[in-house]
Design a protein around this motif. Structure first.
Motif, PDB file in Angstrom:
ATOM      1  N   ASP A 158      12.573  12.178 -13.983  1.00  0.00           N
ATOM      2  CA  ASP A 158      11.930  12.799 -14.861  1.00  0.00           C
ATOM      3  C   ASP A 158      11.397  14.084 -14.479  1.00  0.00           C
ATOM      4  OD1 ASP A 158      11.586  10.206 -16.209  1.00  0.00           O
ATOM      5  OD2 ASP A 158       9.951   9.625 -14.977  1.00  0.00           O
ATOM      6  N   VAL A 159      11.305  14.394 -13.163  1.00  0.00           N
ATOM      7  CA  VAL A 159      10.786  15.826 -12.789  1.00  0.00           C
ATOM      8  C   VAL A 159      11.834  16.265 -11.476  1.00  0.00           C
ATOM      9  CG1 VAL A 159       8.988  17.096 -11.628  1.00  0.00           C
ATOM     10  CG2 VAL A 159       8.412  15.366 -13.278  1.00  0.00           C
ATOM     11  N   GLY A 160      12.710  16.806 -11.899  1.00  0.00           N
ATOM     12  CA  GLY A 160      13.839  16.959 -11.089  1.00  0.00           C
ATOM     13  C   GLY A 160      13.650  18.140 -10.183  1.00  0.00           C
ATOM     14  N   TRP A 161      14.544  18.427  -9.070  1.00  0.00           N
ATOM     15  CA  TRP A 161      14.400  19.311  -8.012  1.00  0.00           C
ATOM     16  C   TRP A 161      14.027  20.624  -8.415  1.00  0.00           C
ATOM     17  CZ3 TRP A 161      13.009  16.670  -4.136  1.00  0.00           C
ATOM     18  CH2 TRP A 161      13.716  15.623  -3.589  1.00  0.00           C
ATOM     19  N   GLU A 162      14.511  21.118  -9.675  1.00  0.00           N
ATOM     20  CA  GLU A 162      14.499  22.473 -10.053  1.00  0.00           C
ATOM     21  C   GLU A 162      12.952  22.633 -10.295  1.00  0.00           C
ATOM     22  OE1 GLU A 162      15.408  20.140 -14.095  1.00  0.00           O
ATOM     23  OE2 GLU A 162      15.829  20.104 -11.666  1.00  0.00           O
ATOM     24  N   TYR A 163      12.109  21.914 -10.372  1.00  0.00           N
ATOM     25  CA  TYR A 163      10.627  21.846 -10.615  1.00  0.00           C
ATOM     26  C   TYR A 163       9.939  22.020  -9.366  1.00  0.00           C
ATOM     27  CZ  TYR A 163      11.655  20.972 -15.583  1.00  0.00           C
ATOM     28  OH  TYR A 163      11.862  20.827 -16.698  1.00  0.00           O
ATOM     29  N   TYR A 164      10.469  22.012  -8.195  1.00  0.00           N
ATOM     30  CA  TYR A 164      10.046  22.178  -6.772  1.00  0.00           C
ATOM     31  C   TYR A 164       9.942  23.644  -6.388  1.00  0.00           C
ATOM     32  CZ  TYR A 164       9.649  17.030  -5.967  1.00  0.00           C
ATOM     33  OH  TYR A 164       9.515  15.620  -5.862  1.00  0.00           O
ATOM     34  N   ASP A 165       9.149  24.324  -7.091  1.00  0.00           N
ATOM     35  CA  ASP A 165       8.985  25.861  -6.954  1.00  0.00           C
ATOM     36  C   ASP A 165       7.854  26.154  -6.676  1.00  0.00           C
ATOM     37  OD1 ASP A 165       8.238  25.635  -9.444  1.00  0.00           O
ATOM     38  OD2 ASP A 165       9.580  27.026 -10.313  1.00  0.00           O
ATOM     39  N   GLY A 166       6.751  25.318  -6.859  1.00  0.00           N
ATOM     40  CA  GLY A 166       5.329  25.547  -6.724  1.00  0.00           C
ATOM     41  C   GLY A 166       4.379  26.006  -7.679  1.00  0.00           C
ATOM     42  N   THR A 167       5.252  26.075  -9.009  1.00  0.00           N
ATOM     43  CA  THR A 167       4.523  26.268 -10.323  1.00  0.00           C
ATOM     44  C   THR A 167       4.466  25.121 -11.373  1.00  0.00           C
ATOM     45  OG1 THR A 167       6.445  26.965 -11.242  1.00  0.00           O
ATOM     46  CG2 THR A 167       5.278  28.842 -10.263  1.00  0.00           C
ATOM     47  N   PHE A 168       5.010  23.875 -10.836  1.00  0.00           N
ATOM     48  CA  PHE A 168       4.988  22.587 -11.643  1.00  0.00           C
ATOM     49  C   PHE A 168       4.303  21.470 -11.006  1.00  0.00           C
ATOM     50  CE2 PHE A 168       8.296  25.209 -13.408  1.00  0.00           C
ATOM     51  CZ  PHE A 168       8.219  24.993 -14.856  1.00  0.00           C
ATOM     52  N   PRO A 169       3.293  20.436 -11.381  1.00  0.00           N
ATOM     53  CA  PRO A 169       3.084  19.368 -10.912  1.00  0.00           C
ATOM     54  C   PRO A 169       4.277  18.451 -10.497  1.00  0.00           C
ATOM     55  CG  PRO A 169       1.634  20.016 -12.828  1.00  0.00           C
ATOM     56  CD  PRO A 169       2.844  20.852 -12.642  1.00  0.00           C
ATOM     57  N   VAL A 170       4.468  18.018  -9.385  1.00  0.00           N
ATOM     58  CA  VAL A 170       5.500  17.044  -9.201  1.00  0.00           C
ATOM     59  C   VAL A 170       4.955  15.704  -8.614  1.00  0.00           C
ATOM     60  CG1 VAL A 170       7.199  18.814  -8.913  1.00  0.00           C
ATOM     61  CG2 VAL A 170       5.941  17.980  -6.947  1.00  0.00           C
TER      62      VAL A 170
END
Length: 228
Positions: A200-212
Motif C-alpha cells: 500500500d505504501v511502498g519504499w518510494e515513500y520512505y523519504d521523510g515526507t509521507f506517513p508510513v
C-alpha cells in the motif's frame, strides 16, 4: 550513540585529512568551487584528526588567497569542545547542521537521545556565540513508547515553534519519522503492527515526507503530514 531511529552505527570508515584536502583543493583549482558541504554525519567525532583537517584547510586558504565556506553536520554536544569550534571557524565552517530531532522531552526519551531540551538550548547558544549559522534538523510526530501520553498535532506544532524561536535557529528541516529496515524503531512498530503494508505504501515513500505508519493517537496520518 544509540538513537532508536538511526542506521549510522558501527565502526566508522575514516579518510585522512590529506585526502580530504586533496579533494577540496582539486575542486577549488579546477572548478573555482567556494561552497562545500561535508556530508559526514558526525563531523568532529575523530577529534584530533578533525582539528588537524581544519588547520590544514585554514593554511590552504591562506596560501591560495581564497576564502571557502563550509557546512558540516555535527553533534550538538560538540559545543563543549571550544578548541574544536575555534578550529572550525578558522577553517571556514560557516553553518552547522544539527539533529535536534524534537523539543518534546517524551519524544527525546523514546528516541534514546539522552539529552534534555534545556541542554539543547544551552549548546545552541554556544554555537551562535562562535558565529556559526545553525541549521536545525527535526523529526515531527515521533511515535512514543508510552501509550498513555497524548498530544495533538497542533500541540506538537506549538512546541516546535516555541523551541525554534527560543533557540534562534536560522534554517530548519522538518521530516516525518522513517522506520528504516534494521532499526529499533522499525522493529518496535512492526511488533505493534503499526507499519503500513509495503503493497500500500511502498519504499518510494520512505523519504521523510509521507506517513508510513499509524501515528500516535489522537493524530491520524493526514494530521501527521500536515503538521510537519
Amino acid at each position: 550513540m544509540n538513537c532508536e531511529f538511526c542506521t549510522v552505527k558501527g565502526k566508522p570508515r575514516c579518510a585522512k585529512p590529506e585526502r580530504l584536502l586533496e579533494h577540496i583543493s582539486l575542486l577549488v583549482e579546477t572548478r573555482n568551487a567556494k561552497h562545500f558541504f561535508i556530508v559526514d554525519d558526525l563531523f568532529g567525532q575523530q577529534r584530533d584528526e578533525t582539528i588537524r583537517l581544519c588547520n590544514m584547510l585554514a593554511d590552504y586558504q591562506k596560501s591560495v588567497g581564497k576564502r571557502l565556506v563550509m557546512t558540516v553536520q555535527i553533534r550538538l554536544d560538540k559545543a563543549r569542545d571550544l578548541q574544536l569550534l575555534s578550529a572550525m571557524r578558522r577553517a571556514g565552517v560557516q553553518t552547522v547542521a544539527i539533529g535536534f530531532e524534537s523539543p518534546i522531552e517524551e519524544e527525546l526519551q523514546a528516541m534514546n537521545k539522552r539529552i534534555r531540551c534545556e541542554d539543547m538550548l544551552a549548546y545552541t547558544k554556544i554555537y551562535r556565540k562562535f558565529g556559526f549559522l545553525v541549521h536545525g534538523m527535526f523529526i515531527f510526530g515521533y511515535p512514543l513508547k508510552d501509550t498513555n501520553f497524548k498530544m495533538s498535532s497542533q500541540e506538537r506544532i506549538e512546541y516546535f515553534r516555541k523551541f525554534i524561536k527560543k533557540a534562534n535557529i536560522d534554517t530548519v528541516q522538518i521530516l516525518l519519522p522513517v522506520p528504516l529496515p534494521g532499526t529499533e524503531l522499525r522493529s518496535r512498530l512492526e511488533k505493534q503492527n503499526r507499519i503500513y503494508p509495503i503493497s500500500d505504501v511502498g519504499w518510494e515513500y520512505y523519504d521523510g515526507t509521507f506517513p508510513v505508519f499509524e501515528p500516535d493517537e489522537p493524530m491520524d496520518a493526514q494530521q501527521l503530514q500536515d503538521g510537519a
